[in-house]
Design a protein around this motif. Structure first.
Motif, PDB file in Angstrom:
ATOM      1  N   SER B  79      54.559  10.348  95.953  1.00  0.00           N
ATOM      2  CA  SER B  79      53.807  11.177  95.000  1.00  0.00           C
ATOM      3  C   SER B  79      52.828  12.098  95.709  1.00  0.00           C
ATOM      4  O   SER B  79      52.688  13.271  95.349  1.00  0.00           O
ATOM      5  N   LEU B  80      52.135  11.569  96.713  1.00  0.00           N
ATOM      6  CA  LEU B  80      51.174  12.379  97.456  1.00  0.00           C
ATOM      7  C   LEU B  80      51.888  13.534  98.161  1.00  0.00           C
ATOM      8  O   LEU B  80      51.427  14.680  98.143  1.00  0.00           O
ATOM      9  N   PHE B  81      53.031  13.228  98.772  1.00  0.00           N
ATOM     10  CA  PHE B  81      53.806  14.279  99.432  1.00  0.00           C
ATOM     11  C   PHE B  81      54.262  15.327  98.411  1.00  0.00           C
ATOM     12  O   PHE B  81      54.241  16.523  98.694  1.00  0.00           O
ATOM     13  N   ASP B  82      54.684  14.859  97.249  1.00  0.00           N
ATOM     14  CA  ASP B  82      55.226  15.793  96.256  1.00  0.00           C
ATOM     15  C   ASP B  82      54.144  16.775  95.794  1.00  0.00           C
ATOM     16  O   ASP B  82      54.350  17.993  95.803  1.00  0.00           O
ATOM     17  N   CYS B  83      52.996  16.249  95.397  1.00  0.00           N
ATOM     18  CA  CYS B  83      51.934  17.130  94.902  1.00  0.00           C
ATOM     19  C   CYS B  83      51.359  18.017  96.014  1.00  0.00           C
ATOM     20  O   CYS B  83      51.145  19.216  95.803  1.00  0.00           O
ATOM     21  N   HIS B  84      51.094  17.419  97.174  1.00  0.00           N
ATOM     22  CA  HIS B  84      50.524  18.227  98.255  1.00  0.00           C
ATOM     23  C   HIS B  84      51.529  19.263  98.764  1.00  0.00           C
ATOM     24  O   HIS B  84      51.153  20.396  99.096  1.00  0.00           O
ATOM     25  N   GLY B  85      52.789  18.885  98.797  1.00  0.00           N
ATOM     26  CA  GLY B  85      53.812  19.812  99.275  1.00  0.00           C
ATOM     27  C   GLY B  85      53.986  21.015  98.356  1.00  0.00           C
ATOM     28  O   GLY B  85      54.070  22.159  98.828  1.00  0.00           O
ATOM     29  N   ALA B  86      54.025  20.761  97.050  1.00  0.00           N
ATOM     30  CA  ALA B  86      54.202  21.879  96.112  1.00  0.00           C
ATOM     31  C   ALA B  86      52.973  22.791  96.114  1.00  0.00           C
ATOM     32  O   ALA B  86      53.100  24.021  96.025  1.00  0.00           O
ATOM     33  N   ALA B  87      51.802  22.189  96.240  1.00  0.00           N
ATOM     34  CA  ALA B  87      50.574  22.995  96.322  1.00  0.00           C
ATOM     35  C   ALA B  87      50.561  23.817  97.613  1.00  0.00           C
ATOM     36  O   ALA B  87      50.151  24.986  97.622  1.00  0.00           O
ATOM     37  N   SER B  88      51.007  23.195  98.691  1.00  0.00           N
ATOM     38  CA  SER B  88      51.045  23.894  99.979  1.00  0.00           C
ATOM     39  C   SER B  88      52.021  25.060  99.939  1.00  0.00           C
ATOM     40  O   SER B  88      51.751  26.135 100.497  1.00  0.00           O
ATOM     41  N   ALA B  89      53.158  24.846  99.280  1.00  0.00           N
ATOM     42  CA  ALA B  89      54.145  25.930  99.170  1.00  0.00           C
ATOM     43  C   ALA B  89      53.523  27.148  98.490  1.00  0.00           C
ATOM     44  O   ALA B  89      53.729  28.284  98.928  1.00  0.00           O
ATOM     45  N   ALA B  90      52.750  26.897  97.449  1.00  0.00           N
ATOM     46  CA  ALA B  90      52.080  28.012  96.758  1.00  0.00           C
ATOM     47  C   ALA B  90      51.068  28.680  97.681  1.00  0.00           C
ATOM     48  O   ALA B  90      51.001  29.912  97.765  1.00  0.00           O
ATOM     49  N   ALA B  91      50.298  27.866  98.410  1.00  0.00           N
ATOM     50  CA  ALA B  91      49.280  28.422  99.313  1.00  0.00           C
ATOM     51  C   ALA B  91      49.922  29.261 100.414  1.00  0.00           C
ATOM     52  O   ALA B  91      49.461  30.365 100.726  1.00  0.00           O
ATOM     53  N   PHE B  92      51.002  28.755 101.012  1.00  0.00           N
ATOM     54  CA  PHE B  92      51.690  29.503 102.071  1.00  0.00           C
ATOM     55  C   PHE B  92      52.215  30.832 101.532  1.00  0.00           C
ATOM     56  O   PHE B  92      52.203  31.846 102.230  1.00  0.00           O
ATOM     57  N   SER B  93      52.688  30.788 100.297  1.00  0.00           N
ATOM     58  CA  SER B  93      53.266  31.979  99.703  1.00  0.00           C
ATOM     59  C   SER B  93      52.184  33.028  99.412  1.00  0.00           C
ATOM     60  O   SER B  93      52.368  34.227  99.691  1.00  0.00           O
ATOM     61  N   TYR B  94      51.050  32.577  98.875  1.00  0.00           N
ATOM     62  CA  TYR B  94      49.915  33.498  98.683  1.00  0.00           C
ATOM     63  C   TYR B  94      49.528  34.136 100.025  1.00  0.00           C
ATOM     64  O   TYR B  94      49.354  35.363 100.123  1.00  0.00           O
ATOM     65  N   ARG B  95      49.400  33.322 101.041  1.00  0.00           N
ATOM     66  CA  ARG B  95      48.951  33.839 102.341  1.00  0.00           C
ATOM     67  C   ARG B  95      49.975  34.814 102.923  1.00  0.00           C
ATOM     68  O   ARG B  95      49.615  35.838 103.511  1.00  0.00           O
ATOM     69  N   ALA B  96      51.264  34.492 102.742  1.00  0.00           N
ATOM     70  CA  ALA B  96      52.313  35.385 103.259  1.00  0.00           C
ATOM     71  C   ALA B  96      52.261  36.750 102.578  1.00  0.00           C
ATOM     72  O   ALA B  96      52.664  37.763 103.160  1.00  0.00           O
ATOM     73  N   GLU B  97      51.755  36.761 101.350  1.00  0.00           N
ATOM     74  CA  GLU B  97      51.635  38.026 100.626  1.00  0.00           C
ATOM     75  C   GLU B  97      50.265  38.666 100.817  1.00  0.00           C
ATOM     76  O   GLU B  97      49.943  39.670 100.167  1.00  0.00           O
TER      77      GLU B  97
END
Lengths: 168, 168
Positions: B79-97
């Motif tokens: 569960s921790l991996f799932d929530c942190h991973g999905a949040a991280s994906a959003a953060a990486f995507s914001y930063r990439a843009e």
């Protein structure tokens, strides 16, 4: 037939006449939050035989939602696969040795080495979730289990588990 | 610095000065039991930047034990991996843009397509768990994230996530 349990907002369906796999775990290994009968706060997931496969049925409380309230959160889905898969690995191993679960002799217990979950579609809230396990293979202390989660007739998630037989 | 939260027996460490990724999710997507600020019953996991990587820190309550009381149960780790991973994906995507998280414009939110967790050793109870995320790649709507869970200086579990950008 016992009535459905309500514990911590989680509703395992106690609709099987047989004793659950988790009911015969050794006392000291029965504290798992997901499925241990000795954990008063936990979910108390119950796994049973379904022919050559295994099955567990739950109706999650609305609080276990994902980002939107209509869907179950991914962490719970992974948790259900983890507990049901490890219990199924033990059951498959007992059966392969021609033993009843929990029969006299060395207790058989598995731990998860790896779990790969594929989320195919959102899992709806407010309907019973049916988690099934199927044996792929047993090789020495390793058991591979294939898992699926079905809601309202749709396979919403599936998983592959490698479980390792626990040695004290 | 805010005091540590205690919610549902779970203890996210609120030791970061920045706003958490989950704090800028759109209101209607903030109901996740694992990390949604609008879910009063949930864990409220908080993810932050850690250089180019991401980090979340939690101290699980003793009730979240595995089969034995000394170790964390696998379902919580997933569960921790799932929530942190999905949040991280959003953060990486914001930063990439080149955008700040939650900045004006189209909100970016990811859902998990697949999550593979490898359990390397038992995760001890009673110590802070540090979950880290690292960007592997972004290809169109897909983000691959590498995750690790460290306790007392030991990597106890790791994971790979494929997250898909959500389209309304």
């Amino acid at each position: 037939m016992r009535k459905s349990m309500r514990l911590d907002g989680f509703h395992p369906r106690e609709n099987e006449m047989s004793i659950a796999f988790q009911d015969v775990y050794a006392e000291k290994f029965s504290h798992c939050y997901g499925c241990g009968r000795n954990n008063p706060a936990g979910h108390h997931l119950k796994s049973h035989w379904d022919g050559d496969d295994t099955v567990a049925r739950v109706l999650p409380d609305a609080k276990y939602s994902g980002g939107v309230p209509d869907h179950v959160y991914g962490g719970l889905i992974a948790s259900l696969f983890d507990c049901h898969g490890a219990a199924s690995a033990a059951a498959f191993s007992y059966r392969a040795e021609g033993r009843e679960m929990g029969s006299a002799g060395e207790p058989i217990r598995y731990v998860t080495a790896s779990l790969k979950v594929d989320f195919h579609k959102p899992t709806p809230m407010g309907t019973e979730l049916v988690i099934k396990g199927r044996l792929r293979s047993i090789e020495g202390r390793k058991v591979w289990v294939e898992l699926s989660l079905t809601a309202a007739g749709q396979v919403c998630a599936s998983a592959e588990m490698l479980a390792i037989r626990f040695k004290e």
